[in-house]
Every structure is written in structure tokens, then in C-alpha cells.
Design a protein around this motif. Structure first.
Motif, short mmCIF file in Angstrom:
data_model
loop_
_atom_site.label_atom_id
_atom_site.label_comp_id
_atom_site.label_asym_id
_atom_site.label_seq_id
_atom_site.Cartn_x
_atom_site.Cartn_y
_atom_site.Cartn_z
N ALA A 100 13.29 10.41 -18.00
CA ALA A 100 13.10 11.52 -17.04
C ALA A 100 13.43 11.06 -15.62
N GLY A 101 13.09 9.82 -15.29
CA GLY A 101 13.42 9.28 -13.98
C GLY A 101 14.91 9.14 -13.77
N HIS A 102 15.62 8.66 -14.81
CA HIS A 102 17.09 8.58 -14.72
C HIS A 102 17.69 9.97 -14.52
N LEU A 103 17.18 10.94 -15.25
CA LEU A 103 17.68 12.31 -15.09
C LEU A 103 17.43 12.84 -13.68
N MET A 104 16.26 12.51 -13.13
CA MET A 104 15.94 12.95 -11.77
C MET A 104 16.88 12.30 -10.76
N VAL A 105 17.13 11.01 -10.91
CA VAL A 105 18.05 10.32 -10.00
C VAL A 105 19.43 10.97 -10.08
N ASP A 106 19.88 11.28 -11.29
CA ASP A 106 21.18 11.93 -11.47
C ASP A 106 21.23 13.30 -10.79
N LYS A 107 20.13 14.05 -10.85
CA LYS A 107 20.07 15.37 -10.20
C LYS A 107 19.97 15.24 -8.68
N ALA A 108 19.24 14.22 -8.22
CA ALA A 108 18.99 14.07 -6.79
C ALA A 108 20.13 13.39 -6.03
N ARG A 109 20.89 12.54 -6.73
CA ARG A 109 21.94 11.76 -6.04
C ARG A 109 22.92 12.64 -5.25
N PRO A 110 23.43 13.74 -5.81
CA PRO A 110 24.36 14.56 -5.01
C PRO A 110 23.69 15.17 -3.77
N THR A 126 0.83 -1.20 0.00
CA THR A 126 0.00 0.00 0.00
C THR A 126 0.87 1.26 0.00
N THR A 127 1.87 1.28 0.85
CA THR A 127 2.79 2.42 0.91
C THR A 127 3.55 2.56 -0.40
N LEU A 128 4.01 1.44 -0.93
CA LEU A 128 4.75 1.48 -2.18
C LEU A 128 3.87 2.00 -3.32
N VAL A 129 2.64 1.50 -3.41
CA VAL A 129 1.74 1.93 -4.50
C VAL A 129 1.49 3.43 -4.44
N ARG A 130 1.35 3.98 -3.25
CA ARG A 130 1.16 5.43 -3.09
C ARG A 130 2.35 6.19 -3.68
N ASN A 131 3.56 5.72 -3.39
CA ASN A 131 4.76 6.35 -3.94
C ASN A 131 4.87 6.15 -5.44
N LEU A 132 4.49 4.98 -5.91
CA LEU A 132 4.57 4.70 -7.35
C LEU A 132 3.63 5.61 -8.13
N LYS A 133 2.44 5.85 -7.59
CA LYS A 133 1.47 6.69 -8.29
C LYS A 133 2.01 8.09 -8.53
N SER A 134 2.63 8.68 -7.51
CA SER A 134 3.15 10.05 -7.68
C SER A 134 4.34 10.05 -8.64
N LEU A 135 5.16 9.03 -8.61
CA LEU A 135 6.30 8.96 -9.52
C LEU A 135 5.86 8.71 -10.96
N GLN A 136 4.81 7.93 -11.11
CA GLN A 136 4.27 7.68 -12.44
C GLN A 136 3.62 8.96 -12.99
N ALA A 137 2.88 9.66 -12.15
CA ALA A 137 2.24 10.90 -12.57
C ALA A 137 3.28 11.94 -13.01
N ALA A 138 4.45 11.92 -12.37
CA ALA A 138 5.52 12.85 -12.71
C ALA A 138 6.29 12.41 -13.95
N GLY A 139 6.00 11.20 -14.44
CA GLY A 139 6.69 10.69 -15.63
C GLY A 139 8.04 10.06 -15.36
N PHE A 140 8.31 9.70 -14.07
CA PHE A 140 9.61 9.14 -13.71
C PHE A 140 9.66 7.62 -13.81
N ILE A 141 8.51 6.99 -13.72
CA ILE A 141 8.45 5.53 -13.87
C ILE A 141 7.25 5.20 -14.75
N GLU A 142 7.26 3.98 -15.26
CA GLU A 142 6.12 3.45 -16.00
C GLU A 142 6.00 1.99 -15.66
#
Length: 155
Positions: free
Chosen positions: A101-111, A67-83
Motif C-alpha cells: 500500500a505504501g508503494h502504491l501511495m508513493v506511485d500515486k503521490a510522485r507525480p 521525535t519528529t520522525l517517530v510522529r511521522n512513522l506512527k501516522s504512516l504505520q496507522a495508514a498501513g503504508f509502512i511496517e
């Protein structure tokens, strides 16, 4: 800013929840520039590292309930980061994939994530951080053992 309560509770659960909220605030603050929460970053980083995987496998990796995972997946999917796509073997199960877009976000967020990691290690010290990791692993083992025993004892 809240003033920390210097008096720990006698309840281990309350103390760990306090620690969890505190460390979450540190990571969330660090990730603010890319508009991610640590829970979202963790999902993205794990999908990026693991490749396409089912939500069940991802939940096991992250040690989250679905349930917690699905909630996070929905927001990430809506943002276009996962499919997600149906898995070849079982169309009821979905394979989660990170998008470009998700890979780019991970690259920006990692630092930014790394900055939070360093701040925590600098504050606690390597020995205390290693001890924390050992304690968490030990508590997970205890929890798994107690849950498994409960399931075996249930009629």
C-alpha cells in the motif's frame, strides 16, 4: 489567502522559517489529492528508495530528530503504508519497511510531488534553486560544525 510580508526580517532564522513554511504549503497543497503531507511523502519515498532501514538511519538520511520522525512513522504505520520489524542484529532497533500500500501511495503521490517541484523551479528558476540547495548544504555544515565543537567543549 495570506498576503506575503514584503519586508524580510533581519533575523536569518526567521526568514528561513518563513521560506520553509511557504514551500511546505506548496508541497502540501500539491499532495492534498492523496491526503499526504510533504513530511509523510518524504519518509515514504526514502524508505521505498532505501529499502528496510532503522529509524536511526532514516532520521540521519532525512536530517530529522527521532521525535519528529517517530510522529511521522506512527501516522504512516496507522495508514498501513509502512511496517516495522525487529532488526536481526539488535532486537531493540526496528527495521522500517514500506508495504505494498505504501508503494502504491508513493506511485500515486510522485507525480503530484513532481508538479510542486516544477512549480517551484518555474517560479525561482534553475539557478536560484541550485543556489538554495547550496545555501542549505552550507548551513547544515555550519550547524554540524558548531554542534560538534560545542559537544567537544562540554565537560
Amino acid at each position: 489567502m495570506k498576503t506575503p510580508n514584503p519586508n524580510p526580517s533581519v533575523c536569518s532564522c526567521v526568514n528561513l522559517r518563513r521560506a520553509s513554511r511557504a514551500i511546505t504549503r506548496i508541497y502540501d497543497k500539491a499532495l492534498e489529492p492523496v491526503d499526504l503531507k510533504i513530511t509523510q511523502y518524504s519518509v515514504l519515498a526514502n524508505v521505498a528508495r532505501s529499502g528496510p532501514l532503522s529509524s536511526s538511519n532514516l532520521a540521519r538520511i532525512l536530517r530529522l530528530d527521532r521525535t519528529t520522525l517517530v510522529r511521522n512513522l506512527k501516522s504512516l504505520q496507522a495508514a498501513g503504508f509502512i511496517e516495522d520489524h525487529p532488526e536481526a542484529g539488535d532486537p531493540r532497533e526496528r527495521a522500517i519497511r514500506i508495504t505494498e500500500a505504501g508503494h502504491l501511495m508513493v506511485d500515486k503521490a510522485r507525480p503530484l510531488w513532481g508538479l510542486a517541484q516544477r512549480q517551484i523551479e518555474d517560479h525561482l528558476g534553475s539557478a536560484a534553486l541550485n543556489q538554495l540547495t547550496t545555501l542549505v548544504t552550507s548551513l547544515e555544515t555550519l550547524s554540524d560544525h558548531l554542534v560538534l565543537n560545542h559537544l567537544e567543549e562540554s565537560p
